[in-house]
Every structure is written in structure tokens, then in C-alpha cells.
Enzyme design. Structure first.
Site, PDB file in Angstrom:
ATOM      1  CG  ASP A   1     -13.689   1.256  -5.898  1.00  0.00           C
ATOM      2  OD1 ASP A   1     -14.724   0.561  -5.930  1.00  0.00           O
ATOM      3  OD2 ASP A   1     -13.540   2.204  -5.106  1.00  0.00           O
TER       4      ASP A   1
ATOM      5  CD  GLU B 288      -2.506   1.738   0.372  1.00  0.00           C
ATOM      6  OE1 GLU B 288      -2.334   2.907  -0.049  1.00  0.00           O
ATOM      7  OE2 GLU B 288      -3.337   0.943  -0.118  1.00  0.00           O
TER       8      GLU B 288
ATOM      9  CD  GLN C  61     -13.876   1.701   2.471  1.00  0.00           C
ATOM     10  OE1 GLN C  61     -14.878   2.064   1.885  1.00  0.00           O
ATOM     11  NE2 GLN C  61     -12.693   1.608   1.862  1.00  0.00           N
TER      12      GLN C  61
ATOM     13  CE1 TYR D 236     -27.421  10.498  -1.223  1.00  0.00           C
ATOM     14  CE2 TYR D 236     -29.467   9.612  -0.314  1.00  0.00           C
ATOM     15  CZ  TYR D 236     -28.184   9.418  -0.791  1.00  0.00           C
ATOM     16  OH  TYR D 236     -27.656   8.155  -0.835  1.00  0.00           O
TER      17      TYR D 236
END
Length: 532
Positions: free
Chosen positions: A313, A35, A118, A221
Site C-alpha cells: 500500500d 512495526e 488477512q 454489498y
């Protein structure tokens, strides 16, 4: 240049990469993760994971920790999306047909939706990966990749000391994000609308209880301070929030969003003009408080090239609506890990790895389309694509590949209708001890036979021994105390179901066969891409 060796090198140490490390190490595969950042980001990014994702993480011992780290201390997590002008105004619930479930989700899964951010989940994954023996290296950047018929040589640079080295791996998993450098090196293009808009995000400390007024919020939102703004609670007290709003990178940069400017935007979004607002660093060891993220949708045209595989992703991106993104990446890793372990341990041929693309890329496209549809529904009040049943998207997807012999059906199935159809996740069915038949899966192949299917069970055990493949057979009602198991799996008393190590149904025989050994041998050889 010093060269080190590993069986699987994972590039990218975030959610997908750490999941891959856990699943591989759990199967005794030597795995190294590199990483480029100094540590995990402190940004929550996703708000929760689907029941199916919790199921696969239960297989590696993370179920209790996930429930404990979820919001409300492991209670029932319900994600509540809302629309409003500001947080202080009256809310309009985001009504989605996919969430109008008439059946309690606990009837089709022993695991509930987990409202875990996450950053918290990544900490659990990293600890578990290290506990299982994975080697995780930070400040390590991949600068080159070269593969041949026997493996992959990856050149890495130490971002702290500046030195270079090489890692030789049998296989590489590229989990290096939406702008995957490895995907670009491999020349793999993407299909889809691409970047839809860009956002800046900040983690803020601000007491917004006067705006919330005790109302339950998963994400709001908002129209203020500008359209495509949102606020999401990052704790149970209502004092820490994730703020996000759209911006145009052609006209302004992330650096233009100073602490003072973002604080004022949070006041506008909350509808509270006089509150104190402070921003938290998002990258450990730095004072970076504002990050920019593109929101987009695309899917790679291939999920692998030679010995290099794309996951998470790097393989596909989609809007966060629906909460599919993180769960999709974790399940990419889960699907790939057992196949890599099978090939590396010598009980499957390399052709099995081709089924990763055949199974996960169609699902990546489905998840992208459904997230895109929900994006339109939540942000603009209407979806242009039909919204499928949520459980069908997250639990009822169906694989059609050589690892599911004879199946060509791919239409998602509502989870309550899962009956061990080939290519689907094996159904949850309660056992007398309060467990689930799903607890049998995750390590080996499992054969479930009807209560008169002893011949199937004996044949599976003998065949597995002869082929060097672990197959654990169980006769429903005899080896496992459960009622209604045959009906739940769509078989009769003489039938059987073969379940893969990932919990998906490879084959189903609804009754007996003249030569069960020949039938199962052909199924296993096909699934495992073994010749002869």
C-alpha cells in the site's frame, strides 16, 4: 545513540512487510522488521489471495498451512459477491465477465484461490519469518531516515520505553501503508483519483443465520443502513462478521460510531431488528472496536529512491473489489526479495534493483485500474473501464524490463494462453509424479530444454558455475518425466527456456543456436546487470 546493523530493514509489519521478511529470510538475507503497533491487527481486511499468490507462498513452505487456515477447512474456496438491500432480502449476484471462465483454473495452476483472511495469513507469515530467522520488533516507530551511497541509517523510537536508537541497513523496504511516511519523506508523489470515500469497520458477533438462510456469501454489498455498506462473514458459522459502511469525515468522526450505534447499523444491514450484537476489539491490548479506513486509488510515481523501496500500500492503493490489493503487495515483496538477495550475495549488479520499479509499477497501475472498474461494477452496477479476464490480471501480467532481455510486450494474457512468453510467469505443467513444473522455481535460475536440448542444459550448468550463479538445467522427457512440456513452453525439441528465481521467463530460444554459450552468457549478464 546505539546503532544496530542489518542487511534489509522492513518498515511495517503487516501483510506486505511480513511477506518481505519471509522471502528475504528464506534466501538467507538478514532482515529486521519494525512495526509501530503493539501487535498484529485483529481486523481481517482482505478475504483471500489469488492462485498466483498461493504459488509464491508455496515456495517458502506455507502452502499446506494456508489451505488449512482457509475457510471450509482447505476445501475449494469460491468468492461469491452479492448485492442486496439488506442481508435478509433476495440477492442479486454480481456478474462479472472476468469470472465467467470457460476453463477450470486447475488447468493453469496447481494452487486454488485461498479464502483466508488477512489476520490469519499474517499470523502464518510472522511465524514463518521468525522460524527463518527474521527479527520482528513491535512498538518500534521510525522517526527519521538518511541514506548515502553505502546504506541507510534509520532512527527508531521505542514506543514502550521512549528511548531512541538507530538501525543501519544496506536497503530499506517501506511497507508502511497507504499514508506512507517514508514515501512522503522521499518526496514521491502519487497519480490517481485518490481517496474515493471513507469507511468505518467493526468485527461483530451476531447470529445472522435467519438472514442468511443457508445461502453462500463471500461479501454482500448492501444499501442499508446506507449506500456503500457491506457485510462479510468472518467464520463458517454465520455468527462473526465484518461490517463496513461509508461515512464523511468532514461531518463525523470514527469516535461518533459508538458500540450502540454500530450495533443498530448491523441490525439495519442484516434486516433483523431484534438480534443481539456485540463488537470485538481490533487492536490487541486495547478496547478499540471501530476503525476508519480510506478507500481510494493511486500509484506512486516511483517505487524506489536510492536504496529505499516502496511495496504494498505504500506503493499503490486500490478499492478492495477484485481482491487484488493484498496479493499485489505480497507479489511486490516476492519480486523485490530475489533481486535484493542477488545483489547482496554478489551475483548481480545493483542495476538489477531498477527492474523492480520497471516491472511492479506498471502492474500496480493495471491492478488499480481493474479494481476501480470492478468497484463501479459491484457498487453501482456498471464499470467505466473494460474488465479484463480475471486470470489475465492475476496470473497473465507481463514484465518488460532489463531483466527480460528483448521483451517489450506488456499486454496481459489469459492464464490458459501462457506458453513461456518472455516476461510472463512460467506455465504450470503437470509432471508424472503428480507435481508441477512450477515446483522447480523459487530458489535459482532454471533452464528447461527440449528433449534434444542437452547442449543447452550442459552449457547452462557450465556457464552458471563460471559466473558464480546457480542455474539448474533440466531436459524435458529425460530429467523430468512429463509429456507435452515442449508444446506447453512454446519450444521445439532443440529449444530452451530460462526461468528466473521468481518463476518468470527471462528468455526463450525456440530452437538451437550456433553458439549457445554466447547466447546464454549475454542473457544472464543482462538479466543480472553484470558488466563484462
Amino acid at each position: 545513540m546505539n546503532q544496530q546493523k542489518t542487511q534489509v530493514l522492513v518498515v511495517g509489519g503487516a501483510l506486505t512487510g511480513l511477506s518481505a521478511a519471509v522471502f528475504l529470510a528464506h534466501k538467507d538475507v538478514r532482515v529486521t522488521v519494525v512495526e509501530r503497533h503493539p501487535d498484529l491487527l485483529l481486523h481481517p481486511r482482505l478475504r483471500g489471495i489469488t492462485p498466483r499468490t498461493v504459488e509464491v507462498l508455496r515456495q517458502v513452505g506455507l502452502g499446506p498451512a494456508i489451505r488449512q487456515e482457509s475457510f471450509r477447512g482447505g476445501g475449494d474456496d469460491v468468492f461469491v459477491p452479492l448485492r442486496a438491500n439488506t442481508l435478509a432480502d433476495e440477492y442479486e449476484p454480481v456478474e462479472e465477465a472476468d469470472h465467467a471462465e470457460s476453463v477450470d483454473p486447475r488447468t493453469y495452476s496447481p494452487s486454488a484461490y485461498a479464502g483466508i483472511d488477512q489476520d490469519r495469513l499474517e499470523l502464518l507469515l510472522r511465524d514463518r519469518a521468525r522460524e527463518l530467522g527474521a527479527d520482528i520488533r513491535y512498538l518500534t516507530e521510525v522517526t527519521a531516515l538518511d541514506q548515502d551511497v553505502d546504506g541507510v541509517t534509520v532512527t527508531v523510537r521505542d514506543r514502550a520505553g521512549g528511548g531512541e536508537g538507530a538501525i543501519r541497513a544496506d536497503y530499506v523496504i517501506a511497507a508502511d501503508g497507504a499514508n506512507s511516511r517514508i514515501r512522503t519523506w522521499l518526496g514521491i508523489a502519487t497519480d490517481g483519483p485518490g481517496v474515493l470515500f471513507d469507511t468505518i469497520t467493526a468485527i461483530v458477533d451476531a447470529n445472522l443465520s435467519a438472514a442468511v438462510r443457508g445461502r453462500k456469501i463471500g461479501i454482500a454489498y448492501l444499501q442499508k443502513p446506507r449506500p456503500f455498506s457491506s457485510m462479510m462473514p468472518h467464520d463458517d458459522s454465520g455468527t462473526r462478521w465484518l461490517f463496513s459502511t461509508g461515512y464523511d469525515p468532514r461531518r463525523e468522526s470514527v469516535e461518533d460510531f459508538t458500540t450502540e450505534r454500530v450495533a443498530e447499523m448491523v441490525r439495519d444491514a442484516s434486516g433483523l431488528d431484534e438480534i443481539d450484537v456485540s463488537l470485538r476489539p481490533q487492536i490487541p491490548g486495547t478496547d478499540v472496536t471501530v476503525l476508519g479506513f480510506p478507500i481510494g486509488a493511486h500509484v506512486a510515481r516511483s517505487y524506489h529512491s536510492g536504496r529505499v523501496f516502496l511495496a504494498g500500500d505504500a506503493a499503490r492503493i486500490q478499492p478492495p473489489t477484485g481482491g487484488f490489493g493484498g496479493s499485489t503487495g505480497i507479489q511486490d515483496a516476492h519480486n523485490l526479495a530475489w533481486k535484493l538477495a542477488a545483489v547482496l550475495n554478489g551475483w548481480a549488479g545493483p542495476g538489477l534493483l531498477d527492474t523492480y520499479d520497471a516491472e511492479r509499477r506498471p502492474y500496480g497501475r493495471l491492478a488499480m485500474q481493474q479494481a476501480f472498474a470492478r468497484f463501479g461494477d459491484r457498487m453501482a452496477g456498471g464499470a467505466e473501464v473494460e474488465l479484463l479476464d480475471y486470470s489475465a490480471v492475476t496470473m497473465g501480467f507481463r514484465y518488460a524490463s532489463a531483466a527480460v532481455p528483448g521483451n517489450h510486450e506488456t499486454e496481459p494474457i489469459p492464464a490458459v494462453e501462457l506458453r513461456a512468453q518472455p516476461g510472463t510467469r512460467a506455465p504450470h505443467h503437470p509432471t508424472a509424479d503428480g507435481g508441477s513444473l512450477l515446483d522447480l522455481y523459487g530458489e535459482t535460475f532454471v533452464l528447461l530444454a527440449g528433449h534434444h536440448g542437452q547442449l543447452w542444459a550442459k552449457t547452462a550448468k557450465d556457464l552458471g558455475t563460471a559466473m558464480g550463479v546457480e542455474v539448474h538445467p533440466y531436459v524435458l522427457g529425460a530429467d523430468i518425466d512429463t509429456e507435452g512440456g515442449e508444446k506447453a513452453h512454446g519450444i521445439g525439441a532443440h529449444g530452451a527456456v530460462l526461468v528466473r528465481p521468481d518463476g518468470f521467463v527471462a528468455w526463450r530460444g525456440q530452437s538451437t543456436a550456433k553458439d549457445p554459450a554466447a547466447v546464454l552468457a549475454e542473457v544472464l549478464r543482462t538479466v543480472l546487470a553484470r558488466q563484462g
